[in-house]
Write a protein that holds these residues in place. Structure first.
Motif, PDB file in Angstrom:
ATOM      1  N   ASP A  19      -0.505  -0.510  37.390  1.00 32.73           N
ATOM      2  CA  ASP A  19       0.272  -0.237  36.177  1.00 32.73           C
ATOM      3  C   ASP A  19       0.843  -1.514  35.571  1.00 32.73           C
ATOM      4  OD1 ASP A  19      -0.254   2.443  36.401  1.00 32.73           O
ATOM      5  OD2 ASP A  19       1.702   2.978  37.265  1.00 32.73           O
ATOM      6  N   ALA A  20       1.331  -2.408  36.438  1.00 29.62           N
ATOM      7  CA  ALA A  20       1.936  -3.639  35.931  1.00 29.62           C
ATOM      8  C   ALA A  20       0.911  -4.500  35.205  1.00 29.62           C
ATOM      9  CB  ALA A  20       2.572  -4.419  37.079  1.00 29.62           C
ATOM     10  N   MET A  21      -0.317  -4.576  35.730  1.00 29.58           N
ATOM     11  CA  MET A  21      -1.363  -5.350  35.067  1.00 29.58           C
ATOM     12  C   MET A  21      -1.783  -4.685  33.765  1.00 29.58           C
ATOM     13  SD  MET A  21      -3.246  -8.053  35.057  1.00 29.58           S
ATOM     14  CE  MET A  21      -3.334  -8.731  36.727  1.00 29.58           C
ATOM     15  N   GLN A  22      -1.886  -3.368  33.776  1.00 34.39           N
ATOM     16  CA  GLN A  22      -2.247  -2.657  32.557  1.00 34.39           C
ATOM     17  C   GLN A  22      -1.207  -2.868  31.454  1.00 34.39           C
ATOM     18  OE1 GLN A  22      -5.185  -0.622  31.865  1.00 34.39           O
ATOM     19  NE2 GLN A  22      -5.731  -2.029  33.518  1.00 34.39           N
ATOM     20  N   LYS A  23       0.060  -2.932  31.847  1.00 33.99           N
ATOM     21  CA  LYS A  23       1.115  -3.176  30.860  1.00 33.99           C
ATOM     22  C   LYS A  23       0.987  -4.572  30.277  1.00 33.99           C
ATOM     23  CE  LYS A  23       6.131  -2.933  30.147  1.00 33.99           C
ATOM     24  NZ  LYS A  23       7.450  -2.639  30.774  1.00 33.99           N
ATOM     25  N   VAL A  24       0.728  -5.558  31.119  1.00 33.73           N
ATOM     26  CA  VAL A  24       0.568  -6.925  30.637  1.00 33.73           C
ATOM     27  C   VAL A  24      -0.594  -7.007  29.644  1.00 33.73           C
ATOM     28  CG1 VAL A  24      -0.142  -9.253  31.327  1.00 33.73           C
ATOM     29  CG2 VAL A  24       1.632  -8.059  32.610  1.00 33.73           C
ATOM     30  N   MET A  32       5.673 -10.518  22.230  1.00 29.72           N
ATOM     31  CA  MET A  32       5.296 -11.734  22.949  1.00 29.72           C
ATOM     32  C   MET A  32       6.246 -12.014  24.113  1.00 29.72           C
ATOM     33  SD  MET A  32       2.609 -13.626  22.311  1.00 29.72           S
ATOM     34  CE  MET A  32       3.104 -15.312  22.696  1.00 29.72           C
ATOM     35  N   HIS A  33       7.549 -11.884  23.868  1.00 32.93           N
ATOM     36  CA  HIS A  33       8.511 -12.113  24.942  1.00 32.93           C
ATOM     37  C   HIS A  33       8.318 -11.096  26.069  1.00 32.93           C
ATOM     38  CE1 HIS A  33      10.409 -15.285  22.774  1.00 32.93           C
ATOM     39  NE2 HIS A  33      10.924 -14.518  21.834  1.00 32.93           N
ATOM     40  N   ASP A  34       8.057  -9.841  25.704  1.00 33.11           N
ATOM     41  CA  ASP A  34       7.816  -8.815  26.726  1.00 33.11           C
ATOM     42  C   ASP A  34       6.547  -9.130  27.519  1.00 33.11           C
ATOM     43  OD1 ASP A  34      10.080  -7.452  25.999  1.00 33.11           O
ATOM     44  OD2 ASP A  34       9.038  -5.887  24.860  1.00 33.11           O
ATOM     45  N   PHE A  35       5.520  -9.583  26.816  1.00 28.25           N
ATOM     46  CA  PHE A  35       4.280  -9.960  27.497  1.00 28.25           C
ATOM     47  C   PHE A  35       4.540 -11.061  28.514  1.00 28.25           C
ATOM     48  CE2 PHE A  35       1.031 -13.399  27.231  1.00 28.25           C
ATOM     49  CZ  PHE A  35       0.120 -12.857  28.130  1.00 28.25           C
ATOM     50  N   GLU A  36       5.228 -12.098  28.112  1.00 27.64           N
ATOM     51  CA  GLU A  36       5.446 -13.222  29.017  1.00 27.64           C
ATOM     52  C   GLU A  36       6.358 -12.848  30.183  1.00 27.64           C
ATOM     53  OE1 GLU A  36       6.696 -16.540  26.646  1.00 27.64           O
ATOM     54  OE2 GLU A  36       4.648 -16.927  25.965  1.00 27.64           O
ATOM     55  N   THR A  37       7.395 -12.056  29.907  1.00 27.51           N
ATOM     56  CA  THR A  37       8.300 -11.635  30.977  1.00 27.51           C
ATOM     57  C   THR A  37       7.571 -10.783  32.012  1.00 27.51           C
ATOM     58  OG1 THR A  37      10.204 -11.701  29.500  1.00 27.51           O
ATOM     59  CG2 THR A  37      10.419 -10.375  31.492  1.00 27.51           C
ATOM     60  N   LEU A  54      -6.190 -23.989  33.428  1.00 20.98           N
ATOM     61  CA  LEU A  54      -5.754 -23.759  32.064  1.00 20.98           C
ATOM     62  C   LEU A  54      -4.478 -24.531  31.771  1.00 20.98           C
ATOM     63  CD1 LEU A  54      -6.311 -19.949  31.602  1.00 20.98           C
ATOM     64  CD2 LEU A  54      -7.818 -21.824  31.028  1.00 20.98           C
ATOM     65  N   PRO A  55      -4.310 -24.947  30.497  1.00 20.65           N
ATOM     66  CA  PRO A  55      -3.135 -25.750  30.190  1.00 20.65           C
ATOM     67  C   PRO A  55      -1.901 -24.950  29.890  1.00 20.65           C
ATOM     68  CG  PRO A  55      -4.551 -25.573  28.270  1.00 20.65           C
ATOM     69  CD  PRO A  55      -5.266 -24.881  29.407  1.00 20.65           C
ATOM     70  N   THR A  56      -1.992 -23.612  29.842  1.00 25.07           N
ATOM     71  CA  THR A  56      -0.831 -22.809  29.510  1.00 25.07           C
ATOM     72  C   THR A  56      -0.532 -21.838  30.626  1.00 25.07           C
ATOM     73  OG1 THR A  56      -2.190 -21.169  28.401  1.00 25.07           O
ATOM     74  CG2 THR A  56      -1.316 -22.963  27.050  1.00 25.07           C
ATOM     75  N   ALA A  57       0.636 -21.180  30.540  1.00 25.14           N
ATOM     76  CA  ALA A  57       1.005 -20.230  31.573  1.00 25.14           C
ATOM     77  C   ALA A  57       1.869 -19.145  30.989  1.00 25.14           C
ATOM     78  CB  ALA A  57       1.746 -20.950  32.686  1.00 25.14           C
ATOM     79  N   VAL A  58       2.415 -18.279  31.862  1.00 30.96           N
ATOM     80  CA  VAL A  58       3.076 -17.081  31.388  1.00 30.96           C
ATOM     81  C   VAL A  58       4.443 -16.917  32.034  1.00 30.96           C
ATOM     82  CG1 VAL A  58       0.948 -15.866  30.865  1.00 30.96           C
ATOM     83  CG2 VAL A  58       1.842 -15.806  33.181  1.00 30.96           C
ATOM     84  N   VAL A  59       5.140 -18.011  32.304  1.00 34.12           N
ATOM     85  CA  VAL A  59       6.384 -17.934  33.063  1.00 34.12           C
ATOM     86  C   VAL A  59       7.544 -18.426  32.210  1.00 34.12           C
ATOM     87  CG1 VAL A  59       7.553 -18.588  35.189  1.00 34.12           C
ATOM     88  CG2 VAL A  59       5.075 -18.365  35.156  1.00 34.12           C
TER      89      VAL A  59
END
Length: 447
Positions: free
Chosen positions: A335-340, A397-402, A75-80
């Motif tokens: 839990d961490a995955m469910q939050k994301v 969005m910022h919370d999602f990426e963090t 994929l061309p995008t990421a979450v970092v």
């Protein structure tokens, strides 16, 4: 003797990662061997049986799909979004047999979020809205998905009458799904997601909104529709009556058919995950319907709570199925995955609130969306409420990426890394579809 001090809580993610990291490739190989032994297929393809057809409907056919461990494009995008201890090692990606194509790409390596004018030929992004530019969906795939889904909707399950064909075309679902699932191995995989998306939209249209929907009696309609996904098991006499009901209206026909296709490629746990997320969606529909019957505008936090259920979550949560692999159940349930996943669903749904704002204002009655609720509950002007809604989206969005970046660092398992990339791609593709779909959406004149 003094009592021992309690140990600090430890995340179970590293342990889960260690457990699954050693097994993931072996399990994938074992699945492929089991499939070939059972079907006699060559290593390059998996022939799936056709799902059962509904009475009085054309027989369903399921195309040949690659095995779950087939390699796909990165994929061309990421979450970092920011440095995290140990992240450099994660970004280098997993090593070892079969992991050469599994890599994270820093968002900072892509063009920065842009704010094009509010009007343009292809549709402009909302000024100030945090988002990422994406590549244009593959036009060849878009055309083929669009052709197939229209044939399925109009001919196979009789979902819409002919006079709604233009609206169906205007939805541009082919562009939507191709843009949201850039790692799908084939058009056949994309069709799995596309049928489900169209079926979910039909339930919303027919039961809740545009095409005769009403809050009155919604619970019964949703329950019966849900049985098309989560089958009833009762006595023989009543089982037959329920089975006949599955093609009694368009939403149930669509749900039943789309789910039949889905379960042919999804594992039992992936199928159960999807049913669970659709139940969440239906629960959100019911809360909004209750407010409509009471003519009640909820508090902003109550509205956002409802939107965590009445949102796009069922779509990004199946990104692994559409990608042709599986995120193990234990890792998905963390839990961490469910939050994301929840944050991704919340952010993408506020995108819908913002882009559909003028469309809903022009529709009969009062439609609840975040700007409307903020204006009512916080005493702001329409413009200020809309601008504050943009801020809410950006925070989500910022919370999602963090949180996604932290999870990627904690759990360097290939399927986790790829799933996070898939969810991020869905978030970006969802925004781009809203931005470019000028048939459905236009922006308010607030700038």
């Amino acid at each position: 003797m003094p009592a021992p001090e309690p140990t600090s809580p430890q995340s179970s993610l590293p342990a889960a990662a260690a457990h699954f990291g050693a097994q993931v490739l072996a399990e994938a190989a074992a699945r492929a061997c089991d499939v070939r032994a059972a079907t006699g297929d060559s290593p390059g393809e998996l022939s799936l049986p056709a799902p059962p057809a509904l009475p009085a409907l054309p027989a369903l056919s399921v195309p040949t799909l690659p095995p779950p461990d087939a390699p796909t494009a990165v994929l061309p995008t990421a979450v970092v979004p920011a440095p995290i201890p140990g992240l450099e090692r994660i970004l280098r990606g997993p090593s070892g047999l079969g992991t050469a194509d599994l890599r994270l790409v820093l968002r900072e390596q892509l063009p920065p979020p842009s704010q094009p004018p509010a009007t343009s030929a292809e549709g402009g992004a909302i000024p100030g809205l945090y988002h990422h530019q994406v590549a244009e969906p593959d036009p060849v795939r878009v055309e083929e998905v669009s052709r197939r889904i229209k044939s399925w909707a109009l001919d196979e399950v009789s979902l819409y009458p002919d006079d709604l064909a233009e609206q169906f075309d205007g939805f541009s679902v082919g562009s939507y799904m191709v843009g949201c699932h850039p790692d799908a191995p084939s058009v056949d995989h994309l069709m799995i997601a596309t049928r489900l998306m169209v079926a979910e939209n039909a339930v919303d249209d027919y039961y809740c909104e545009d095409h005769g929907g009403s809050p009155v009696g919604l619970g019964e309609r949703l329950l019966l529709a849900h049985t098309a996904l989560d089958h009833v098991h009762t006595t023989e006499e009543y089982q037959e009556q329920w089975a006949k009901s599955l093609h009694s209206d368009a939403p149930r026909r669509a749900y039943h058919s789309a789910m039949n296709y889905f379960v042919q490629v999804a594992s039992p746990s992936q199928s159960d995950r999807f049913r669970h997320d659709i139940a969440r969606l239906h629960l959100g529909y019911l809360a909004e319907a209750a407010w409509a019957q009471l003519d009640h505008v909820p508090e902003v936090w109550e509205y956002l709570a409802m939107r965590q259920f009445n949102n796009f979550r069922p779509c990004p949560t199946i990104t692994d199925t559409i990608g042709g692999y599986e995120l193990p159940m234990d890792l998905h349930a963390q839990d961490a995955m469910q939050k994301v996943i929840a944050l991704a669903g919340n952010a993408t749904t506020i995108v819908n609130d913002l882009y559909s704002y003028t469309k809903e204002l022009d529709a009969p009655g009062r439609h609840l969306n975040l700007p409307v609720v903020i204006a009512e509950r916080e005493g702001l002007s329409d413009r200020d409420a809309y601008l504050k809604s943009i801020e809410v989206h950006n925070d989500l969005m910022h919370d999602f990426e963090t949180n996604a970046a932290a999870l990627a660092a904690d759990c360097p398992v290939p399927s986790v890394q790829r799933f996070l990339r898939g969810v991020a791609a869905w978030v970006d593709g969802n925004h781009d579809w809203h931005r470019t779909n000028t048939y459905r959406y236009s922006l308010p004149d607030f700038w």
